[in-house]
Design an enzyme around this catalytic site. Structure first.
Site, PDB file in Angstrom:
ATOM      1  N   ARG A  92      11.939  37.345   5.085  1.00 53.83           N
ATOM      2  CA  ARG A  92      11.897  37.588   6.320  1.00 53.83           C
ATOM      3  C   ARG A  92      10.510  36.646   6.694  1.00 53.83           C
ATOM      4  O   ARG A  92      10.479  35.862   7.750  1.00 53.83           O
ATOM      5  CB  ARG A  92      11.760  38.807   6.820  1.00 53.83           C
ATOM      6  CG  ARG A  92      12.805  39.739   7.275  1.00 53.83           C
ATOM      7  CD  ARG A  92      12.709  41.008   7.953  1.00 53.83           C
ATOM      8  NE  ARG A  92      11.641  40.460   9.078  1.00 53.83           N
ATOM      9  CZ  ARG A  92      10.780  41.407   9.534  1.00 53.83           C
ATOM     10  NH1 ARG A  92      10.670  42.680   9.300  1.00 53.83           N
ATOM     11  NH2 ARG A  92      10.084  40.766  10.609  1.00 53.83           N
TER      12      ARG A  92
ATOM     13  N   CYS B  60      10.028  45.223  10.431  1.00 56.69           N
ATOM     14  CA  CYS B  60       9.842  46.278   9.301  1.00 56.69           C
ATOM     15  C   CYS B  60       9.734  47.753   9.750  1.00 56.69           C
ATOM     16  O   CYS B  60       9.201  47.960  10.883  1.00 56.69           O
ATOM     17  CB  CYS B  60       8.649  46.024   8.772  1.00 56.69           C
ATOM     18  SG  CYS B  60       8.944  44.367   7.692  1.00 56.69           S
TER      19      CYS B  60
ATOM     20  N   ARG C 232       7.065  52.303  15.973  1.00 55.22           N
ATOM     21  CA  ARG C 232       6.622  51.079  16.506  1.00 55.22           C
ATOM     22  C   ARG C 232       7.064  51.060  17.911  1.00 55.22           C
ATOM     23  O   ARG C 232       8.182  50.866  18.182  1.00 55.22           O
ATOM     24  CB  ARG C 232       7.202  50.051  15.601  1.00 55.22           C
ATOM     25  CG  ARG C 232       7.123  50.078  14.404  1.00 55.22           C
ATOM     26  CD  ARG C 232       7.334  48.573  13.408  1.00 55.22           C
ATOM     27  NE  ARG C 232       6.484  47.595  14.121  1.00 55.22           N
ATOM     28  CZ  ARG C 232       6.880  46.288  13.397  1.00 55.22           C
ATOM     29  NH1 ARG C 232       7.665  46.113  12.604  1.00 55.22           N
ATOM     30  NH2 ARG C 232       6.006  45.287  14.083  1.00 55.22           N
TER      31      ARG C 232
ATOM     32  N   ASP D 159      -1.249  43.580   7.696  1.00 53.67           N
ATOM     33  CA  ASP D 159      -0.197  43.054   6.965  1.00 53.67           C
ATOM     34  C   ASP D 159      -0.656  42.636   5.501  1.00 53.67           C
ATOM     35  O   ASP D 159       0.089  42.141   4.788  1.00 53.67           O
ATOM     36  CB  ASP D 159       0.429  41.846   7.682  1.00 53.67           C
ATOM     37  CG  ASP D 159       1.231  42.186   8.890  1.00 53.67           C
ATOM     38  OD1 ASP D 159       1.582  43.270   9.249  1.00 53.67           O
ATOM     39  OD2 ASP D 159       1.422  41.130   9.770  1.00 53.67           O
TER      40      ASP D 159
ATOM     41  N   LYS E  57       4.448  32.943  10.919  1.00 55.00           N
ATOM     42  CA  LYS E  57       5.608  33.802  11.364  1.00 55.00           C
ATOM     43  C   LYS E  57       5.164  34.244  12.768  1.00 55.00           C
ATOM     44  O   LYS E  57       5.937  34.270  13.504  1.00 55.00           O
ATOM     45  CB  LYS E  57       5.885  34.710  10.430  1.00 55.00           C
ATOM     46  CG  LYS E  57       6.718  36.032  10.886  1.00 55.00           C
ATOM     47  CD  LYS E  57       6.799  37.081  10.021  1.00 55.00           C
ATOM     48  CE  LYS E  57       7.028  38.459  10.585  1.00 55.00           C
ATOM     49  NZ  LYS E  57       6.321  39.146  11.097  1.00 55.00           N
ATOM     50  N   ASN E  58       4.031  35.012  12.796  1.00 56.04           N
ATOM     51  CA  ASN E  58       3.847  35.921  14.103  1.00 56.04           C
ATOM     52  C   ASN E  58       3.226  34.645  15.062  1.00 56.04           C
ATOM     53  O   ASN E  58       2.995  35.233  16.322  1.00 56.04           O
ATOM     54  CB  ASN E  58       2.696  36.662  13.778  1.00 56.04           C
ATOM     55  CG  ASN E  58       3.429  37.747  12.722  1.00 56.04           C
ATOM     56  OD1 ASN E  58       4.716  37.850  12.934  1.00 56.04           O
ATOM     57  ND2 ASN E  58       2.562  38.689  12.383  1.00 56.04           N
TER      58      ASN E  58
HETATM   59  C1  LIG Z   1       6.104  39.631  15.003  1.00 61.45           C
HETATM   60  C2  LIG Z   1       4.584  40.074  14.973  1.00 61.45           C
HETATM   61  O1  LIG Z   1       3.754  39.529  15.698  1.00 61.45           O
HETATM   62  N1  LIG Z   1       4.341  41.275  14.460  1.00 61.45           N
HETATM   63  C3  LIG Z   1       3.023  41.536  14.022  1.00 61.45           C
HETATM   64  C4  LIG Z   1       2.688  42.386  15.108  1.00 61.45           C
HETATM   65  O2  LIG Z   1       3.700  43.383  15.261  1.00 61.45           O
HETATM   66  P1  LIG Z   1       3.665  44.253  16.844  1.00 61.45           P
HETATM   67  O3  LIG Z   1       3.164  43.391  17.971  1.00 61.45           O
HETATM   68  O4  LIG Z   1       5.048  44.979  16.851  1.00 61.45           O
HETATM   69  O5  LIG Z   1       2.579  45.342  16.525  1.00 61.45           O
HETATM   70  P2  LIG Z   1       1.790  46.082  17.496  1.00 61.45           P
HETATM   71  O6  LIG Z   1       0.326  45.338  17.785  1.00 61.45           O
HETATM   72  O7  LIG Z   1       2.239  45.981  18.999  1.00 61.45           O
HETATM   73  O8  LIG Z   1       1.471  47.709  17.026  1.00 61.45           O
HETATM   74  C5  LIG Z   1       0.395  48.112  16.628  1.00 61.45           C
HETATM   75  C6  LIG Z   1       0.488  49.560  16.967  1.00 61.45           C
HETATM   76  O9  LIG Z   1       0.327  49.857  18.326  1.00 61.45           O
HETATM   77  C7  LIG Z   1       1.586  50.726  18.692  1.00 61.45           C
HETATM   78  N2  LIG Z   1       2.211  50.205  19.937  1.00 61.45           N
HETATM   79  C8  LIG Z   1       2.349  48.921  20.126  1.00 61.45           C
HETATM   80  C9  LIG Z   1       2.881  48.589  21.254  1.00 61.45           C
HETATM   81  C10 LIG Z   1       3.436  49.492  22.266  1.00 61.45           C
HETATM   82  O10 LIG Z   1       3.919  49.324  23.267  1.00 61.45           O
HETATM   83  N3  LIG Z   1       2.955  50.832  21.897  1.00 61.45           N
HETATM   84  C11 LIG Z   1       2.369  51.363  20.757  1.00 61.45           C
HETATM   85  O11 LIG Z   1       2.137  52.644  20.740  1.00 61.45           O
HETATM   86  C12 LIG Z   1       2.640  50.337  17.614  1.00 61.45           C
HETATM   87  O12 LIG Z   1       3.363  51.968  17.486  1.00 61.45           O
HETATM   88  C13 LIG Z   1       1.618  50.349  16.091  1.00 61.45           C
HETATM   89  O13 LIG Z   1       1.314  51.638  15.760  1.00 61.45           O
HETATM   90  O14 LIG Z   1       1.408  43.213  15.175  1.00 61.45           O
HETATM   91  C14 LIG Z   1       1.568  43.898  13.855  1.00 61.45           C
HETATM   92  C15 LIG Z   1       0.118  44.355  13.614  1.00 61.45           C
HETATM   93  O15 LIG Z   1      -1.071  43.556  13.660  1.00 61.45           O
HETATM   94  C16 LIG Z   1       1.827  43.072  12.623  1.00 61.45           C
HETATM   95  O16 LIG Z   1       1.676  43.931  11.491  1.00 61.45           O
HETATM   96  C17 LIG Z   1       3.165  42.515  12.638  1.00 61.45           C
HETATM   97  O17 LIG Z   1       3.253  41.637  11.801  1.00 61.45           O
HETATM   98  C1  LIG Z   2       5.256  44.148  10.197  1.00 58.15           C
HETATM   99  C2  LIG Z   2       5.629  42.911  10.089  1.00 58.15           C
HETATM  100  O1  LIG Z   2       6.588  42.178  10.854  1.00 58.15           O
HETATM  101  P1  LIG Z   2       7.222  42.332  12.183  1.00 58.15           P
HETATM  102  O2  LIG Z   2       6.589  42.883  13.141  1.00 58.15           O
HETATM  103  O3  LIG Z   2       7.973  41.145  12.183  1.00 58.15           O
HETATM  104  O4  LIG Z   2       8.179  43.537  11.710  1.00 58.15           O
HETATM  105  C3  LIG Z   2       4.962  42.200   9.130  1.00 58.15           C
HETATM  106  O5  LIG Z   2       4.882  40.866   9.211  1.00 58.15           O
HETATM  107  O6  LIG Z   2       4.366  42.571   7.945  1.00 58.15           O
END
Ligand SMILES: CC(=O)N[C@H]1[C@@H](OP(=O)(O)OP(=O)(O)OC[C@H]2O[C@@H](n3ccc(=O)[nH]c3=O)[C@H](O)[C@@H]2O)O[C@H](CO)[C@@H](O)[C@@H]1O
Ligand SMILES: C=C(OP(=O)(O)O)C(=O)O
Length: 428
Positions: free
Chosen positions: A407, A122, A127, A315, A25-26
């Protein structure tokens, strides 16, 4: 949201056999975003997981004017983005999955702006997207927020002429790194991204972008350099296997005391999760692209701290919480990535689990024999954890709000049934 999805699981069967790990998915979501950057030709993605997030991504690609055909039986997605026409990511689609934000770089480059009516994913506490916005701004974009009549925020990003620069993530954000790489790929000049994410899916996305003609180096080092090019071309690419899907099946073997062959799973991709599961009593044997897994000894308790790759994946933290309920002693979990990922503990408590939560730390007092109950999937991984709990519980477990599970996991009931589980998916 459509019809209510539920899973019913009757526990007690050991799982045996061979299962195919789905495409990631990711990885596929940023690739769909990348495919929209090609102004001519057709991108062909293979090994696409047939999950709800991909269906939403296809709807969103069509909403911005691309032609997208998902061939479910062939697990192949064909995208022709030559007719991209709308910069608007409409709330009714975009707010249903996180990956919608990965469309932004293509809209900026192709149409000069992106209008984001909603971003989903989620609900795991805060986030934020500031690393993305700050990066786009450092490349010359303007970001403004407007409040719509219904009170929702609408983000407008105007690209102007995106130029390379020195960018960073405060922490190595997964989608943040992908978005900044994609924005830099067609920007003028060279970009350095510091503290870039190391996840295998980020590297797979770099691989497709390189095949499309992007000049990217340093993937997997934490410092990624991107030299902007004039255009990207459509290519064919096979999506890597989903290490989280693989991890859930490893834990399905572990929680039922079974043995499985996971086609496409890799110990390397599981990172520290493989070591932790080994300490709990799971045996692994990698045979090429097939990972053999079994658990026939007592489950030992564990201490887990989630971290970015190659640390223990957040995850997989929820599934591990379900597994820990059956360990011979207390397990300790420290969730460092998301501040709202413990709603699962209350659901497992309905099944008889004893879990003490203190902020982002949880103590799981095992062993507890779980019993079936009606429980709610508050997020995707909460859903997969509850399926695991149901497989090992006495009696029947009903998991509601299971759209979340759909999802991110494809054909869950079919794949588990083939391994001997008693599980059905119900809609309506
Ligand atoms: C679609 C996808 O790929 N989703 C994955 C992606 O989510 P996603 O890319 O949203 O997760 P991030 O690595 O960005 O977020 C990790 C942490 O960093 C913080 N943060 C992130 C961005 C930002 O601009 N500012 C900030 O503060 C977030 O609030 C969170 O606490 O990585 C997560 C962490 O491995 C996984 O759980 C999700 O499955
Ligand atoms: C947090 C997850 O996904 P997403 O970033 O797509 O919400 C997840 O895959 O568990």
């Amino acid at each position: 949201m459509g019809h209510e999805v539920r899973y019913r699981v009757r526990g007690g069967s050991q799982l045996h056999g061979t299962v195919f790990v789905q495409g990631a998915k990711n990885a596929v979501l940023p690739m769909i975003g990348a495919s929209l950057m090609a102004s001519k030709g057709r991108t062909v993605l293979r090994n696409v997981p047939i999950i709800e997030d991909v269906r939403r991504a296809v709807e969103l690609a069509r909403a911005v004017g691309a032609k997208a055909e998902l061939h479910e039986t062939e697990r192949t997605l064909v995208i022709d983005a030559s007719s991209l026409s709308s910069p608007v990511l409409p709330a009714d689609i975009a707010s249903r999955f996180r990956g919608s934000f990965l469309f932004v770089p293509a809209l900026l480059h192709r149409l000069g702006e992106a209008v984001i009516e909603g971003v989903g994913g989620c609900n795991l506490g805060s986030r934020n997207l500031d690393f993305h916005y700050n990066g786009f701004k450092r490349m010359g974009a303007t970001v403004t927020e407007q409040v719509a009549d219904n009170g929702d925020g609408i983000i407008h990003i105007k690209a102007g002429d995106l130029r390379g620069g020195t960018l960073y993530c405060d922490t190595p954000s997964h989608t943040g790194t992908e978005n900044l790489i994609m924005a830099a790929a067609l920007a003028r000049g060279t970009t350095l991204i510091k503290n870039a994410a190391l996840e295998p899916e980020v590297l797979d996305n770099i691989a497709i972008l390189q095949a499309m003609g992007a000049k990217i180096s340093g993937g997997g080092t934490g410092f990624v350099t991107v030299e902007g090019v004039g255009e990207l071309t459509a290519v064919e690419h096979t999506v890597m296997p989903d290490r989280i899907d693989a991890g859930v099946f490893v834990m399905a073997a572990a929680i039922t005391g079974g043995d499985l062959n996971l086609v496409g799973a890799s110990l390397e991709h599981l990172g520290v999760a493989a070591d932790k599961l080994e300490q709990m009593g799971v045996e692994f044997h990698q045979q090429g692209a097939v990972l053999q897994v079994r658990r026939d000894r007592t489950l030992r308790p564990i201490n887990v701290i989630t971290d970015e790759y190659p640390g223990f994946a957040t995850d997989l933290q929820s599934p591990l919480m379900a597994l820990s309920c059956f360990a011979e002693g207390p397990s300790y979990i420290y969730e460092r990535i998301f501040d709202g990922r413990f709603k699962l503990a209350d659901e497992l408590a309905k099944m008889g689990a004893d879990i003490e939560v203190d902020g982002n730390r949880a103590k799981v007092n095992g062993p507890r024999g779980l019993r079936g109950a009606e429980v709610e999937a508050h997020d995707l991984r909460c859903g997969s954890a509850l399926v695991l709990a149901g497989l090992a519980a006495e009696g029947e477990t009903t998991i509601t709000s299971a759209y979340y599970l759909d999802r991110g996991h494809a054909h869950t009931a079919e794949r588990l049934s083939q391994l001997g589980a008693d599980i059905v998916r119900e809609v309506g």
